[in-house]
Design a protein around this motif. Structure first.
Motif, PDB file in Angstrom:
ATOM      1  N   ALA A  83      18.664   0.779 -28.686  1.00  0.00           N
ATOM      2  CA  ALA A  83      19.242   0.388 -27.399  1.00  0.00           C
ATOM      3  C   ALA A  83      19.814   1.614 -26.691  1.00  0.00           C
ATOM      4  O   ALA A  83      19.985   1.611 -25.472  1.00  0.00           O
ATOM      5  N   LEU A  84      20.084   2.668 -27.453  1.00  0.00           N
ATOM      6  CA  LEU A  84      20.607   3.896 -26.848  1.00  0.00           C
ATOM      7  C   LEU A  84      19.539   4.670 -26.072  1.00  0.00           C
ATOM      8  O   LEU A  84      19.844   5.652 -25.421  1.00  0.00           O
ATOM      9  N   TYR A  85      18.284   4.226 -26.173  1.00  0.00           N
ATOM     10  CA  TYR A  85      17.231   4.833 -25.337  1.00  0.00           C
ATOM     11  C   TYR A  85      17.296   4.276 -23.908  1.00  0.00           C
ATOM     12  O   TYR A  85      16.663   4.803 -23.000  1.00  0.00           O
ATOM     13  N   ALA A  86      18.047   3.192 -23.721  1.00  0.00           N
ATOM     14  CA  ALA A  86      18.140   2.543 -22.408  1.00  0.00           C
ATOM     15  C   ALA A  86      18.938   3.412 -21.427  1.00  0.00           C
ATOM     16  O   ALA A  86      19.719   4.274 -21.855  1.00  0.00           O
ATOM     17  N   PRO A  87      18.754   3.179 -20.105  1.00  0.00           N
ATOM     18  CA  PRO A  87      19.595   3.895 -19.136  1.00  0.00           C
ATOM     19  C   PRO A  87      21.068   3.526 -19.342  1.00  0.00           C
ATOM     20  O   PRO A  87      21.369   2.455 -19.889  1.00  0.00           O
ATOM     21  N   LYS A  88      21.960   4.401 -18.887  1.00  0.00           N
ATOM     22  CA  LYS A  88      23.394   4.237 -19.193  1.00  0.00           C
ATOM     23  C   LYS A  88      23.979   2.894 -18.743  1.00  0.00           C
ATOM     24  O   LYS A  88      24.794   2.303 -19.442  1.00  0.00           O
ATOM     25  N   GLU A  89      23.561   2.414 -17.549  1.00  0.00           N
ATOM     26  CA  GLU A  89      24.128   1.138 -17.059  1.00  0.00           C
ATOM     27  C   GLU A  89      23.736  -0.003 -17.999  1.00  0.00           C
ATOM     28  O   GLU A  89      24.514  -0.923 -18.244  1.00  0.00           O
ATOM     29  N   ARG A  90      22.522   0.082 -18.485  1.00  0.00           N
ATOM     30  CA  ARG A  90      22.040  -0.967 -19.400  1.00  0.00           C
ATOM     31  C   ARG A  90      22.809  -0.882 -20.743  1.00  0.00           C
ATOM     32  O   ARG A  90      23.165  -1.904 -21.326  1.00  0.00           O
ATOM     33  N   ILE A  91      23.075   0.345 -21.200  1.00  0.00           N
ATOM     34  CA  ILE A  91      23.866   0.521 -22.434  1.00  0.00           C
ATOM     35  C   ILE A  91      25.216  -0.158 -22.256  1.00  0.00           C
ATOM     36  O   ILE A  91      25.682  -0.894 -23.124  1.00  0.00           O
ATOM     37  N   SER A  92      25.812   0.061 -21.070  1.00  0.00           N
ATOM     38  CA  SER A  92      27.114  -0.528 -20.785  1.00  0.00           C
ATOM     39  C   SER A  92      27.053  -2.063 -20.847  1.00  0.00           C
ATOM     40  O   SER A  92      27.936  -2.714 -21.420  1.00  0.00           O
ATOM     41  N   ASP A  93      25.980  -2.655 -20.280  1.00  0.00           N
ATOM     42  CA  ASP A  93      25.827  -4.122 -20.307  1.00  0.00           C
ATOM     43  C   ASP A  93      25.662  -4.637 -21.733  1.00  0.00           C
ATOM     44  O   ASP A  93      26.214  -5.675 -22.110  1.00  0.00           O
ATOM     45  N   ILE A  94      24.858  -3.915 -22.503  1.00  0.00           N
ATOM     46  CA  ILE A  94      24.606  -4.350 -23.891  1.00  0.00           C
ATOM     47  C   ILE A  94      25.908  -4.299 -24.694  1.00  0.00           C
ATOM     48  O   ILE A  94      26.218  -5.211 -25.466  1.00  0.00           O
ATOM     49  N   VAL A  95      26.674  -3.234 -24.475  1.00  0.00           N
ATOM     50  CA  VAL A  95      27.951  -3.090 -25.177  1.00  0.00           C
ATOM     51  C   VAL A  95      28.891  -4.241 -24.799  1.00  0.00           C
ATOM     52  O   VAL A  95      29.560  -4.834 -25.657  1.00  0.00           O
ATOM     53  N   LYS A  96      28.910  -4.581 -23.509  1.00  0.00           N
ATOM     54  CA  LYS A  96      29.812  -5.645 -23.038  1.00  0.00           C
ATOM     55  C   LYS A  96      29.475  -6.963 -23.743  1.00  0.00           C
ATOM     56  O   LYS A  96      30.354  -7.668 -24.244  1.00  0.00           O
ATOM     57  N   LYS A  97      28.190  -7.266 -23.815  1.00  0.00           N
ATOM     58  CA  LYS A  97      27.760  -8.510 -24.489  1.00  0.00           C
ATOM     59  C   LYS A  97      28.158  -8.491 -25.957  1.00  0.00           C
ATOM     60  O   LYS A  97      28.586  -9.497 -26.522  1.00  0.00           O
ATOM     61  N   MET A  98      27.988  -7.322 -26.570  1.00  0.00           N
ATOM     62  CA  MET A  98      28.312  -7.194 -27.992  1.00  0.00           C
ATOM     63  C   MET A  98      29.808  -7.442 -28.209  1.00  0.00           C
ATOM     64  O   MET A  98      30.206  -8.173 -29.126  1.00  0.00           O
ATOM     65  N   LEU A  99      30.628  -6.866 -27.327  1.00  0.00           N
ATOM     66  CA  LEU A  99      32.082  -7.053 -27.429  1.00  0.00           C
ATOM     67  C   LEU A  99      32.457  -8.518 -27.223  1.00  0.00           C
ATOM     68  O   LEU A  99      33.344  -9.048 -27.898  1.00  0.00           O
ATOM     69  N   GLU A 100      31.770  -9.178 -26.280  1.00  0.00           N
ATOM     70  CA  GLU A 100      32.077 -10.594 -26.036  1.00  0.00           C
ATOM     71  C   GLU A 100      31.715 -11.435 -27.263  1.00  0.00           C
ATOM     72  O   GLU A 100      32.402 -12.384 -27.602  1.00  0.00           O
ATOM     73  N   GLY A 101      30.656 -11.040 -27.938  1.00  0.00           N
ATOM     74  CA  GLY A 101      30.234 -11.768 -29.136  1.00  0.00           C
ATOM     75  C   GLY A 101      31.199 -11.593 -30.295  1.00  0.00           C
ATOM     76  O   GLY A 101      31.575 -12.558 -30.971  1.00  0.00           O
ATOM     77  N   PHE A 102      31.590 -10.366 -30.529  1.00  0.00           N
ATOM     78  CA  PHE A 102      32.471 -10.090 -31.680  1.00  0.00           C
ATOM     79  C   PHE A 102      33.930 -10.400 -31.373  1.00  0.00           C
ATOM     80  O   PHE A 102      34.708 -10.690 -32.275  1.00  0.00           O
ATOM     81  N   GLY A 103      34.311 -10.284 -30.087  1.00  0.00           N
ATOM     82  CA  GLY A 103      35.732 -10.354 -29.748  1.00  0.00           C
ATOM     83  C   GLY A 103      36.340  -8.985 -30.016  1.00  0.00           C
ATOM     84  O   GLY A 103      35.714  -8.119 -30.637  1.00  0.00           O
ATOM     85  N   THR A 104      37.581  -8.786 -29.552  1.00  0.00           N
ATOM     86  CA  THR A 104      38.152  -7.437 -29.619  1.00  0.00           C
ATOM     87  C   THR A 104      39.054  -7.240 -30.837  1.00  0.00           C
ATOM     88  O   THR A 104      39.479  -6.126 -31.120  1.00  0.00           O
TER      89      THR A 104
END
Ligand code: CP3
Length: 369
Positions: A310-331
């Motif tokens: 997923a780190l091959y993705a453009p930076k904005e997409r990396i940011s979106d993927i990270v956000k989803k991951m955080l929402e899934g795991f919780g903080t």
């Protein structure tokens, strides 16, 4: 000096400034989600390639100064919340008397792998870890000083099954059929080898804490090649034993060091892993964050699990993927990481984008709670 006395001797290390990683490992509140990457010291960094150029891999591992420098390199670029000591899981088979070489383009290679149970006699049963692996301990102590309390330093070991599979396969493998043959043809010898490895790993991890490691990760990288039944027989009991024995010894010495288990592709064993004496369970990307939370029932902190690709993705997409991951795991009770190591052809900037996205999104999410 006995090992135990050694464990409680202060070494005047600089005071820790950023303890978010340690607090998240214990399930405590943090102001942002901590983040680090497996293989954060690696070939994707030009300065790593330059430092390693022309030098033998295991000779590099044996130089505390080189290990310290390689461990610190990624921290100079990115605001990671933890560092992992530069070394390799295969230093343990070396300490037990096996020859291991890192062959360019091929990876780790054992010129004389174990073939039959008789070959176990070639192995050193009682390993003096201070003598055979003292160079790792010295690297940890040096790095703990040089890191100046910026972030905690993680020590690590390979798990018994993963090391056993390397020792029998003689290197990487797709099927691991030589090592798995032992499980079915020679179960007793397999358990004997796994137990020998467990004993060395326990001493090795305790030595790392005595040297200054502030957390420990155990890599069962070849868990996925086992099915649930074989995992229960040949991996899980040893993973549990390692954590229990290390923790018992540390407790006697008044020490409390969080332990992480990373059993790659062992999604079938997530429930068991969350009840195996480790504070943190590391996850690869084949597990959905929300279901991992549900299946582990808040018993442990979780670490992972973005697909390294997923780190091959453009930076904005990396940011979106990270956000989803955080929402899934919780903080809470969460340490962001990849689901496996950084690939050597990764653009360093994209690692920076990953770290920044974790910090930014998690700060906002925590503020809103
Ligand atoms: C299976 C395994 C090994 N080593 C390790 C594992 C478990 C993690 C995993 O599942 O990947 C663990 C490891 N290896 C290395 C670290 C250092 C810390 C870090 O993560 O930054 C750690 C934690 C450095 C390394 N270990 C290695 C490198 C790359 C080689 C180099 O620097 O020349 C690094 C940075 C070599 C290594 N060592 C090993 C392999 C498969 C390789 C890659 C070989 C190749 O790609 O050619 C065995």
């Amino acid at each position: 000096m006995s090992k135990q006395e050694n464990l409680i001797l202060p070494k005047d290390f600089p005071q820790l400034k950023n303890d978010t990683f340690l607090r998240a490992a214990r399930g405590e509140e943090t102001e942002h989600v901590p983040v680090w990457c497996m293989r954060q010291a690696g070939r994707y960094l030009p300065e790593f390639r330059e430092s390693r150029a022309g030098k033998d891999f295991f000779e590099t591992c044996q130089s505390p100064e080189a290990c310290c420098e390689l461990t610190l390199q990624p921290l100079r670029r990115f605001p990671f919340d933890a560092a992992i000591i530069f070394s390799d899981i295969l230093v343990v088979p070396q300490a037990m008397g096996m020859d291991v070489q890192m062959v360019a383009g091929k990876g780790p290679t054992f010129p004389e792998p174990l073939k039959e149970p008789e070959d176990l006699q070639r192995l050193q049963v009682k390993v003096d870890t201070d003598k055979e692996l003292g160079y790792v301990f010295r690297a940890i102590t040096l790095t703990r000083h040089k890191i100046e309390g910026k972030v905690p330093l993680i020590g690590f070991s390979g798990a018994p099954w993963t090391l056993m599979s390397y020792m029998i396969e003689g290197g990487g493998s797709n099927t691991h059929s030589k090592a798995k043959r032992w499980l079915y043809q020679h179960p007793e010898a397999s358990h004997m080898l796994l137990k020998m490895l467990t004993d060395v790993i326990v001493e090795y991890l305790l030595g790392q804490v005595a040297a200054g490691a502030q957390a420990l990760q155990v890599f069962e990288s070849h868990a996925g090649i086992l099915g649930p039944a074989e995992f229960k027989d040949f991996s899980l009991p040893y993973l549990r034993d390692i954590a229990r024995r290390v923790k018992d010894k540390l407790k006697e010495a008044g020490q409390d060091v969080p332990m992480i288990v990373f059993a790659k592709d062992a999604h079938y064993a997530l429930e068991e892993l969350s009840q195996s004496n480790y504070e943190v369970v590391g996850l690869d990307w084949t597990i959905d964050p929300l279901s991992a939370r549900e299946r582990t029932g808040g018993k442990v902190s979780l670490q992972g699990n973005m697909d390294p690709c997923a780190l091959y993705a453009p930076k904005e997409r990396i940011s979106d993927i990270v956000k989803k991951m955080l929402e899934g795991f919780g903080t809470r009770g969460y340490i962001a990481n990849l689901g496996h190591g950084v690939y050597p052809d990764m653009e360093p900037e994209n690692i920076g984008a990953f770290v920044e996205a974790v910090h930014q999104h998690s700060k906002q999410m925590i503020k809103q709670i």
